[in-house]
Design an enzyme around this catalytic site. Structure first.
Site, PDB file in Angstrom:
ATOM      1  CG  HIS A 101      -0.876   1.823  13.202  1.00  0.00           C
ATOM      2  ND1 HIS A 101      -1.631   0.683  13.106  1.00  0.00           N
ATOM      3  CD2 HIS A 101      -0.418   2.072  11.954  1.00  0.00           C
ATOM      4  CE1 HIS A 101      -1.624   0.261  11.847  1.00  0.00           C
ATOM      5  NE2 HIS A 101      -0.901   1.091  11.129  1.00  0.00           N
ATOM      6  CG  ASP A 127       3.438  -0.059  17.754  1.00  0.00           C
ATOM      7  OD1 ASP A 127       4.419  -0.451  17.096  1.00  0.00           O
ATOM      8  OD2 ASP A 127       2.345   0.253  17.231  1.00  0.00           O
ATOM      9  CD  GLN A 143       6.333   3.549  11.133  1.00  0.00           C
ATOM     10  OE1 GLN A 143       7.340   3.961  10.577  1.00  0.00           O
ATOM     11  NE2 GLN A 143       5.388   2.897  10.491  1.00  0.00           N
ATOM     12  CE  LYS A 155       5.361  -0.789   9.873  1.00  0.00           C
ATOM     13  NZ  LYS A 155       4.459  -0.396   8.808  1.00  0.00           N
ATOM     14  CB  CYS A 176      -3.504   2.833  10.088  1.00  0.00           C
ATOM     15  SG  CYS A 176      -3.639   1.912   8.588  1.00  0.00           S
TER      16      CYS A 176
HETATM   17  N1  7TS Z   1       2.201   0.198  14.740  1.00  0.00           N
HETATM   18  C1  7TS Z   1       2.720   1.234  14.051  1.00  0.00           C
HETATM   19  C2  7TS Z   1       3.281   2.414  14.797  1.00  0.00           C
HETATM   20  C3  7TS Z   1       2.756   1.170  12.652  1.00  0.00           C
HETATM   21  O1  7TS Z   1       3.279   2.194  11.975  1.00  0.00           O
HETATM   22  C4  7TS Z   1       2.235   0.030  11.981  1.00  0.00           C
HETATM   23  C5  7TS Z   1       2.190  -0.048  10.482  1.00  0.00           C
HETATM   24  C6  7TS Z   1       1.730  -1.007  12.759  1.00  0.00           C
HETATM   25  C7  7TS Z   1       1.720  -0.883  14.124  1.00  0.00           C
HETATM   26  C8  7TS Z   1       1.215  -2.263  12.142  1.00  0.00           C
HETATM   27  O2  7TS Z   1       2.276  -3.003  11.645  1.00  0.00           O
HETATM   28  P1  7TS Z   1       2.027  -4.370  10.857  1.00  0.00           P
HETATM   29  O3  7TS Z   1       3.374  -4.747  10.367  1.00  0.00           O
HETATM   30  O4  7TS Z   1       1.466  -5.336  11.834  1.00  0.00           O
HETATM   31  O5  7TS Z   1       1.056  -4.045   9.769  1.00  0.00           O
HETATM   32  N2  7TS Z   1       2.213   1.188   9.844  1.00  0.00           N
HETATM   33  C9  7TS Z   1       1.986   1.447   8.533  1.00  0.00           C
HETATM   34  C10 7TS Z   1       2.120   2.728   7.992  1.00  0.00           C
HETATM   35  O6  7TS Z   1       2.444   3.715   8.629  1.00  0.00           O
HETATM   36  N3  7TS Z   1       1.849   2.663   6.673  1.00  0.00           N
HETATM   37  O7  7TS Z   1       1.550   1.392   6.361  1.00  0.00           O
HETATM   38  C11 7TS Z   1       1.630   0.618   7.511  1.00  0.00           C
END
Ligand code: 7TS
Length: 406
Positions: free
Chosen positions: A121, A198, A201, A224, A364
């Site tokens: 990501h 990370d 997911q 999530k 992303c």
């Molecule tokens: N890493 C991964 C693997 C992600 O899927 C996401 C967000 C992030 C980091 C960032 O997470 P945040 O909570 O700090 O924003 N992924 C997604 C997605 O797949 N669709 O919307 C956000």
């Protein structure tokens, strides 16, 4: 066996209508829905014991502090961290990664190497590029194959005694690939490099054990996994957290302050300047309780059943290409696909009118789309509260959209 109808009744939003149709929510990769238990924990906090924490002598402040610190303990136990203070509250995965990247600025020197995977990501690419610009370190990439799996032989070739850090997601948000993080961590440690995983997911689908993984840093977001937005964690081994400098300066992260010199508070407060997302932390704890009550073994098994069913149904539509591993035991419940000749955005817009929420675009993860030479995909990301009946509605909606757009 999960009682899906009972579970669904615990999520008020799942009985909403969207565009006059029952909501089919397949955008769980972007954010999950929230069960009543989590919503109640938020309402309870603001209606019964809202106060600032770690600073008041008064009862309300102590109640709030206790609830917040209890949540930290729940999170510690969930991830099997050795110490409670190895759990740092942050605003989410993105901030957790930036905290570590910022800390390594004072550790890396010109010519050091850091490795990321091709499946990342943007939030696990951009902070490391910024770090390389500041330190003169060099970024290397583990390539992937056509099935969206990392090529481990290439990883072996990248690892040298110059490698200081390796970053990889546990599960890819764009394809659902479950990465072999045990091997990635072990091989990095063999050359003396630290590893950040990370888990944004992965955490909605499985329960990571940070001690068994022997990982140096593990990060995730509450939203999530049935929790609220604006809160997440950084797990770090205490040796690393003691080595890294603070990320933000301010109240609550100090031991003493004079105009000549400040000394920092001990872990975890050294990394938690300012008033945190108190309610968010407490609700994150409630989300973890909720998911553990359901049970991650059952969640994993049921979601794999959904993935198998969804894959079969979707492939019945002519022209559908599904991205990611063919071996569904190496894949989380993500259906990332395209239909020959049709732009993903157009499908997403039409099926939204039919009540089906998916994400379209590059998710992303632009380097993955560049690899496949596509502008993006349609991504249906499923959760344990989704059903086969919803998959049927979704597949029918995609068929209708295809006819309209052909
Ligand atoms: N890493 C991964 C693997 C992600 O899927 C996401 C967000 C992030 C980091 C960032 O997470 P945040 O909570 O700090 O924003 N992924 C997604 C997605 O797949 N669709 O919307 C956000």
């Amino acid at each position: 066996m999960l009682d899906i109808q009972k579970i669904r009744s615990q999520f008020p939003i799942l009985s909403e209508q969207i565009n006059g149709k029952p909501l089919v929510y397949f955008d769980n990769g972007a954010t999950s829905q929230k069960p009543q238990a989590v919503i109640d924990s938020i309402v309870d906090y603001y209606s019964k014991y809202n106060a600032n924490i770690h600073r008041g002598v008064h009862t309300l402040s102590q109640l709030a502090t206790d609830a917040y610190e209890q949540a930290r303990i729940k999170i510690q136990k969930h991830f099997n961290a050795k110490e409670t203070y190895e759990i740092i509250f942050t605003s989410g995965t993105t901030e957790s990664i930036n905290l570590v990247a910022n800390g390594f600025e004072s550790i890396l020197v010109k010519g050091d190497e850091i490795i990321v995977s091709a499946l990342e990501h943007h939030s696990n690419i951009v902070p490391w590029q910024m770090l390389c610009e500041k330190t003169g370190a060099v970024l290397k990439v583990i390539p992937m194959n056509i099935h969206g799996e990392l090529i481990m032989e290439e990883y072996d070739k990248l690892l040298t005694n110059k490698t200081k850090l390796v970053f990889c997601n546990h599960i890819s948000n764009a394809l659902g690939t479950i990465n072999p993080i045990e091997k990635i961590i072990k091989k990095a440690h063999d050359v003396g490099a630290a590893v950040l995983i990370d888990g944004a997911q992965a955490c909605p689908h499985l329960r990571p054990d940070v001690q068994a993984l022997n990982v140096d840093f593990y990060v995730t977001s509450a939203h999530k996994m049935c929790g609220p937005t604006g809160v997440g964690i950084l797990y770090g081994k205490q040796e690393w957290l003691r080595k890294l400098p603070p990320y933000k300066g301010g109240g609550e992260m100090i031991a003493t302050v004079t105009f000549e010199k400040t000394t920092y508070a001990d872990l975890p407060h050294k990394f938690e300047a300012g008033t945190p997302n108190i309610c968010g932390g407490i609700a994150f704890g409630a989300a973890i309780d909720y998911m553990n009550d359901i049970g991650f073994d059952d969640i994993e098994a049921y979601e794999n059943e959904l993935l198998t069913y969804g894959t079969k149904k979707l492939l019945e539509i002519e022209g559908v290409i599904i991205y990611g591993p063919n071996d569904l035991s190496k894949k989380a419940s993500v259906l990332s696909f395209n239909i020959n000749g049709i732009h993903p955005y157009d499908i997403g817009t039409i099926i939204d009118k039919l009540g089906v929420a998916v994400r379209t675009g590059h998710h992303c993860a632009q380097p993955i789309m560049d690899f496949y030479k596509i502008p993006g995909t349609i991504r249906a990301s499923l959760a344990f509260y989704n059903t086969k009946e919803e998959i049927d509605i979704f597949v029918e909606a995609v068929k209708k959209a295809k006819i309209m757009l052909s």
